[in-house]
Design a protein around this motif. Structure first.
Motif, PDB file in Angstrom:
ATOM      1  N   ASN A   1      68.576  52.127  19.619  1.00 45.56           N
ATOM      2  CA  ASN A   1      68.750  52.259  18.165  1.00 45.56           C
ATOM      3  C   ASN A   1      69.756  53.338  17.798  1.00 45.56           C
ATOM      4  OD1 ASN A   1      66.983  50.339  16.895  1.00 45.56           O
ATOM      5  ND2 ASN A   1      65.281  51.493  17.750  1.00 45.56           N
TER       6      ASN A   1
ATOM      7  N   ASP B   1      58.259  44.429  14.868  1.00 46.56           N
ATOM      8  CA  ASP B   1      57.257  43.414  15.245  1.00 46.56           C
ATOM      9  C   ASP B   1      56.042  43.563  14.330  1.00 46.56           C
ATOM     10  OD1 ASP B   1      58.859  42.298  17.276  1.00 46.56           O
ATOM     11  OD2 ASP B   1      58.414  44.027  18.518  1.00 46.56           O
TER      12      ASP B   1
ATOM     13  N   SER C   1      47.969  51.735  24.676  1.00 49.90           N
ATOM     14  CA  SER C   1      47.856  53.031  25.327  1.00 49.90           C
ATOM     15  C   SER C   1      46.441  53.236  25.844  1.00 49.90           C
ATOM     16  CB  SER C   1      48.181  54.094  24.273  1.00 49.90           C
ATOM     17  OG  SER C   1      48.080  55.369  24.809  1.00 49.90           O
TER      18      SER C   1
ATOM     19  N   ALA D   1      60.593  43.950  10.202  1.00 54.66           N
ATOM     20  CA  ALA D   1      61.815  44.455   9.566  1.00 54.66           C
ATOM     21  C   ALA D   1      62.504  45.341  10.594  1.00 54.66           C
ATOM     22  CB  ALA D   1      61.466  45.268   8.322  1.00 54.66           C
TER      23      ALA D   1
ATOM     24  N   PHE E   1      65.536  47.790  11.998  1.00 55.08           N
ATOM     25  CA  PHE E   1      66.669  48.664  11.679  1.00 55.08           C
ATOM     26  C   PHE E   1      67.910  48.108  12.375  1.00 55.08           C
ATOM     27  CE2 PHE E   1      69.461  51.788  13.619  1.00 55.08           C
ATOM     28  CZ  PHE E   1      70.005  52.385  12.501  1.00 55.08           C
TER      29      PHE E   1
HETATM   30  C1  LIG Z   1      49.645  52.277  29.495  1.00 54.08           C
HETATM   31  C2  LIG Z   1      49.874  53.516  28.668  1.00 54.08           C
HETATM   32  C3  LIG Z   1      48.938  54.543  28.681  1.00 54.08           C
HETATM   33  C4  LIG Z   1      49.155  55.687  27.901  1.00 54.08           C
HETATM   34  N1  LIG Z   1      48.186  56.645  27.865  1.00 54.08           N
HETATM   35  C5  LIG Z   1      48.334  57.706  27.032  1.00 54.08           C
HETATM   36  C6  LIG Z   1      47.274  58.637  26.874  1.00 54.08           C
HETATM   37  O1  LIG Z   1      46.202  58.483  27.457  1.00 54.08           O
HETATM   38  N2  LIG Z   1      47.467  59.690  26.033  1.00 54.08           N
HETATM   39  C7  LIG Z   1      48.648  59.872  25.357  1.00 54.08           C
HETATM   40  O2  LIG Z   1      48.767  60.855  24.623  1.00 54.08           O
HETATM   41  N3  LIG Z   1      49.661  58.990  25.474  1.00 54.08           N
HETATM   42  C8  LIG Z   1      49.533  57.916  26.288  1.00 54.08           C
HETATM   43  N4  LIG Z   1      50.529  56.993  26.404  1.00 54.08           N
HETATM   44  C9  LIG Z   1      51.784  57.223  25.691  1.00 54.08           C
HETATM   45  C10 LIG Z   1      51.657  56.891  24.218  1.00 54.08           C
HETATM   46  O3  LIG Z   1      51.010  55.660  24.040  1.00 54.08           O
HETATM   47  C11 LIG Z   1      53.060  56.864  23.606  1.00 54.08           C
HETATM   48  O4  LIG Z   1      53.663  58.123  23.806  1.00 54.08           O
HETATM   49  C12 LIG Z   1      53.030  56.591  22.112  1.00 54.08           C
HETATM   50  O5  LIG Z   1      52.260  55.456  21.824  1.00 54.08           O
HETATM   51  C13 LIG Z   1      54.460  56.420  21.616  1.00 54.08           C
HETATM   52  O6  LIG Z   1      54.434  56.086  20.259  1.00 54.08           O
HETATM   53  P1  LIG Z   1      55.768  55.643  19.555  1.00 54.08           P
HETATM   54  O7  LIG Z   1      55.431  55.425  18.134  1.00 54.08           O
HETATM   55  O8  LIG Z   1      56.845  56.596  19.915  1.00 54.08           O
HETATM   56  O9  LIG Z   1      56.170  54.260  20.275  1.00 54.08           O
HETATM   57  P2  LIG Z   1      55.600  52.791  19.995  1.00 54.08           P
HETATM   58  O10 LIG Z   1      54.135  52.797  19.828  1.00 54.08           O
HETATM   59  O11 LIG Z   1      56.177  51.917  21.061  1.00 54.08           O
HETATM   60  O12 LIG Z   1      56.199  52.415  18.587  1.00 54.08           O
HETATM   61  C14 LIG Z   1      57.575  52.280  18.380  1.00 54.08           C
HETATM   62  C15 LIG Z   1      57.772  51.101  17.476  1.00 54.08           C
HETATM   63  O13 LIG Z   1      59.137  51.079  17.046  1.00 54.08           O
HETATM   64  C16 LIG Z   1      59.468  49.737  16.831  1.00 54.08           C
HETATM   65  N5  LIG Z   1      60.935  49.592  16.800  1.00 54.08           N
HETATM   66  C17 LIG Z   1      61.808  49.796  17.808  1.00 54.08           C
HETATM   67  N6  LIG Z   1      63.065  49.545  17.405  1.00 54.08           N
HETATM   68  C18 LIG Z   1      62.982  49.182  16.103  1.00 54.08           C
HETATM   69  C19 LIG Z   1      63.951  48.790  15.141  1.00 54.08           C
HETATM   70  N7  LIG Z   1      65.256  48.695  15.430  1.00 54.08           N
HETATM   71  N8  LIG Z   1      63.523  48.498  13.892  1.00 54.08           N
HETATM   72  C20 LIG Z   1      62.198  48.559  13.567  1.00 54.08           C
HETATM   73  N9  LIG Z   1      61.249  48.901  14.452  1.00 54.08           N
HETATM   74  C21 LIG Z   1      61.627  49.219  15.710  1.00 54.08           C
HETATM   75  C22 LIG Z   1      58.830  49.001  18.007  1.00 54.08           C
HETATM   76  O14 LIG Z   1      58.640  47.629  17.723  1.00 54.08           O
HETATM   77  C23 LIG Z   1      57.534  49.774  18.191  1.00 54.08           C
HETATM   78  O15 LIG Z   1      56.415  49.118  17.621  1.00 54.08           O
HETATM   79  C24 LIG Z   1      50.343  55.822  27.143  1.00 54.08           C
HETATM   80  C25 LIG Z   1      51.271  54.776  27.111  1.00 54.08           C
HETATM   81  C26 LIG Z   1      51.039  53.629  27.862  1.00 54.08           C
HETATM   82  C27 LIG Z   1      52.031  52.503  27.793  1.00 54.08           C
END
Ligand SMILES: Cc1cc2nc3c(=O)[nH]c(=O)nc-3n(C[C@H](O)[C@H](O)[C@H](O)COP(=O)(O)OP(=O)(O)OC[C@H]3O[C@@H](n4cnc5c(N)ncnc54)[C@H](O)[C@@H]3O)c2cc1C
Length: 354
Positions: A191, A11, A21, A153, A155
């Motif tokens: 994935n 996205d 978050s 893009a 995967f």
């Molecule tokens: C409401 C809320 C409050 C939170 N509060 C906290 C906090 O206070 N402190 C803390 O430490 N953590 C907090 N968290 C948790 C934290 O935000 C997450 O652990 C962290 O953002 C995860 O990051 P990520 O990169 O793994 O996932 P994401 O940020 O979701 O990124 C993953 C990305 O992968 C992409 N993707 C998926 N599949 C594919 C594909 N096939 N091809 C290409 N791209 C793909 C998606 O589009 C997405 O953008 C909170 C989460 C939420 C929802």
């Protein structure tokens, strides 16, 4: 030595959990096992180091956490005593995490109503980051180092020659590679065809327009979390998730409310709780309300490391991903570039789910 990096995103960067978050960077209560707590604590230090290289909007104002029930308060006090063992050589008044009473808390945060709570955990070293601005900064630095950023893009699949990964197929064509890192949050299992994640839980975040300065720290009060960014925006997160009665409607993990009325109801509900603790939030002027889906692994601990059955594939999935981003990014880099597995990640390998 380095690596040629291509970041792909289906996205746009920050479109999901990281951009929606609450973004509290914490090493306080109640992360277990202790290796998880330890990793969080190291991440705080690692962020300080990163701030020497990147312009990250982190407000290091500490955090204040307390509960309504006697049972939860006793548990909090007990765990804070354990955490204080890190500081055993310091005089008590220099402990990084300690219990304070409502008067001490009010001195630090005069605009917060701590009620008559006499057991408030104050973690001096916690902070909160503006995650969207941090993402922009990480992207800028990636480009500066010659990395490519492609979005949208997606995967699609791996291409192996024998047992060697040689490329991935994506919606924008094939990308040659011998190593892929999946940091794809709630989409990890779809994935990788893995069984690492459990059902995600949603969380609503309210963001205000910039306001006069009200608070310095992260306020973790019963039912609500509140902090104020460096740019003056107040961020409010709810603690209570969606009720069971909503689960059917939520199976497709919507990121929008079904209608404006629903959105307003949630906004009022959360804001009313927050105003009990910070009356000055009566001036709260909403910029946006978001729904984010938390990436939850099966045992709710981080999952970081190579997938042994899939050469060239490394995964990093976790809740607390904002807190841990700095240290986990660092350790992934060391493991992949130097080939030395880090003992700090021993308890968090994906192989535990095999
Ligand atoms: C409401 C809320 C409050 C939170 N509060 C906290 C906090 O206070 N402190 C803390 O430490 N953590 C907090 N968290 C948790 C934290 O935000 C997450 O652990 C962290 O953002 C995860 O990051 P990520 O990169 O793994 O996932 P994401 O940020 O979701 O990124 C993953 C990305 O992968 C992409 N993707 C998926 N599949 C594919 C594909 N096939 N091809 C290409 N791209 C793909 C998606 O589009 C997405 O953008 C909170 C989460 C939420 C929802």
């Amino acid at each position: 030595m380095g690596a040629e990096v291509t970041l792909i995103e289906k996205d746009e960067p920050g479109a999901h959990a990281s951009g929606k978050s609450f973004s509290w960077i914490n090493a306080s209560y109640p992360k277990k096992p202790w290796s998880y707590f330890h990793l969080s604590r190291l991440s705080l230090a690692s962020y300080l180091n990163l701030q020497n290289q990147l312009n990250l909007d982190i407000k290091w104002g500490g955090s204040f956490e307390w509960f309504d029930t006697e049972e939860q308060t006793q548990m909090l006090e007990k765990e804070i005593k354990n955490i204080q063992l890190y500081d055993y050589r310091k005089p008590i008044n220099e402990y990084l995490v300690k219990m304070i009473d409502q008067d001490q808390a009010r001195n630090l945060e005069p605009n917060v109503n701590f009620g008559s709570h006499s057991s408030i955990a104050f973690s001096k070293i916690d902070g909160a980051i503006d995650s969207l601005s941090a993402i922009r900064e990480f992207l800028r630095k990636t480009r500066d180092f010659g990395g490519q950023i492609l979005f949208p893009a997606t995967f699609q699949k791996f291409k192996y020659l024998g047992k060697k990964l040689v490329a991935i197929q994506t919606s924008v064509g094939e990308i040659a590679t011998d190593q892929v890192i999946f940091a794809c949050g709630i989409d990890t299992d779809s994935n990788l065809n893995s069984k690492i994640m459990k059902s995600s839980r949603p969380g609503i975040i309210l963001t205000s327009k910039p306001m006069e300065k009200i608070i310095d720290g992260v306020i973790v009060a019963p039912g609500v979390h509140i902090h104020q960014q460096i740019d003056g925006k107040v961020i409010i997160g709810e603690q209570q998730g969606a009720p069971m009665s909503h689960f059917d409607r939520l199976t497709n993990r919507p990121e929008k409310f079904p209608n404006e009325e629903d959105s307003n109801q949630h906004q009022d509900r959360i804001l009313n709780i927050a105003k009990k603790f910070i009356p000055k939030l009566s001036n709260f002027d909403m910029e946006k309300i978001t729904i984010g889906w938390r990436p939850l692994t099966k045992d709710e601990k981080p999952v970081v490391g190579p997938l042994l059955k899939m050469p060239g594939v490394y995964v990093a999935a976790m809740h607390s991903g904002i807190t841990l981003a700095s240290i986990v990014g660092n350790l992934c880099q060391t493991e992949l570039l130097d080939g030395n597995p880090s003992s700090l990640l021993e308890d968090f390998r994906p192989s535990r789910f095999n």
